[in-house]
Write an enzyme that holds these catalytic residues in place. Structure first.
Site: not given
Ligand code: AP5
Length: 228
Positions: A23, A98, A137, A171, A182
């Site tokens: 994402k 979410r 990552r 992270r 997660r």
């Molecule tokens: P990346 O693009 O970083 O993946 P991502 O989908 O953004 O993954 P996240 O781990 O950031 O998502 P998340 O939803 O768990 O975290 P968030 O910060 O929102 O890609 C991952 C890796 O793969 C990278 O190294 C990239 O280079 C590689 N990659 C990407 N695409 C690829 C491909 N096609 N092929 C190969 N490699 C690839 O949330 C963190 C925490 O915050 C949550 O756990 C929760 O506690 C809280 N939180 C955030 N938002 C909310 C909400 N709305 N409500 C409640 N809690 C929330």
């Protein structure tokens, strides 16, 4: 195509998908290409944690455990961000909504401003691939550009392609034991939103198992149509 394209009206796009689906990676590419603003609730929450705000202190424990932060905290942070002037050009919501409560609150908020969700795009990957992506990552601590040990390495290892910083960070919640939590939170609370947007006729699905560039091409075609 190079440079930012001009949008005719503010667009609201949602990237749905499990942790590691890509994402953030794709949202940053869409931001550069279409001039939209990436709005990641994960980034906003990490900023609140780093700033030591009350919301950040509460969120920290939940994030470390791999759960979802309360809707109240997330919605308050998101509303504040949506009031900043730069988002008037359109947003890509990355990691929000979410939960059903968040999705309904977003619809209500947008309706007050005569807006709506243009498209909710579900990035679909299997659980094994997510774990591999998350394990490798890292991110530039200066500009936030994302990298991967295998799938996306900078031209000079250890130096950010975008800003030249050598401050690369991993992270705290990317540890194997937290990733399981997660993923469980995603399947229990967020995956049902796929049906929510399907019912609204707004859902688009993408096979996100392909290479980053391949997914970006498919995604851009959907975004072009959604904001036309
Ligand atoms: P990346 O693009 O970083 O993946 P991502 O989908 O953004 O993954 P996240 O781990 O950031 O998502 P998340 O939803 O768990 O975290 P968030 O910060 O929102 O890609 C991952 C890796 O793969 C990278 O190294 C990239 O280079 C590689 N990659 C990407 N695409 C690829 C491909 N096609 N092929 C190969 N490699 C690839 O949330 C963190 C925490 O915050 C949550 O756990 C929760 O506690 C809280 N939180 C955030 N938002 C909310 C909400 N709305 N409500 C409640 N809690 C929330």
């Amino acid at each position: 195509m190079s440079g930012a394209e001009t949008m005719t009206r503010p667009a609201v796009l949602i990237l749905l998908g499990p942790p590691g689906a890509g994402k953030g990676t794709q949202a940053r590419m869409l931001q550069d290409r279409f001039g939209l603003v990436q709005l990641s609730t994960g980034d906003l929450l990490r900023a609140a944690v780093a700033a030591g705000t009350e919301a950040g202190k509460t969120a920290k424990a939940v994030m470390t455990a791999g759960g979802l932060v309360s809707d109240d905290i997330v919605l308050a942070i998101l509303k504040d961000r949506l009031e900043e002037p730069d988002v008037a050009q359109g947003v890509i919501l990355d990691g929000f909504p979410r939960t059903n409560v968040q999705a309904e609150a977003l619809d209500k908020l947008l309706a007050q401003n005569g807006q709506r969700v243009n498209a909710a795009i579900s990035l679909e990957v299997d659980d094994t691939e997510m774990v591999t992506r998350i394990a490798g990552r890292y991110t530039c601590g200066n500009c936030g550009e994302g990298y991967h040990d295998t799938f996306k390495t900078p031209a000079i290892i250890g130096t950010c392609d975008k800003c030249g910083s050598t401050n690369m960070v991993r992270r705290a919640d990317d540890k194997a034991e937290t990733v399981g939590q997660r993923l469980a939170a995603y399947h229990a609370q967020t995956a049902p939103l796929i049906t929510y947007y399907e019912r609204q006729g707004n859902l688009q699905r993408i096979d996100a198992m392909g290479e980053i560039g391949q997914v970006a091409t498919e995604l851009s075609a959907i975004v072009e149509e959604a904001v036309a």
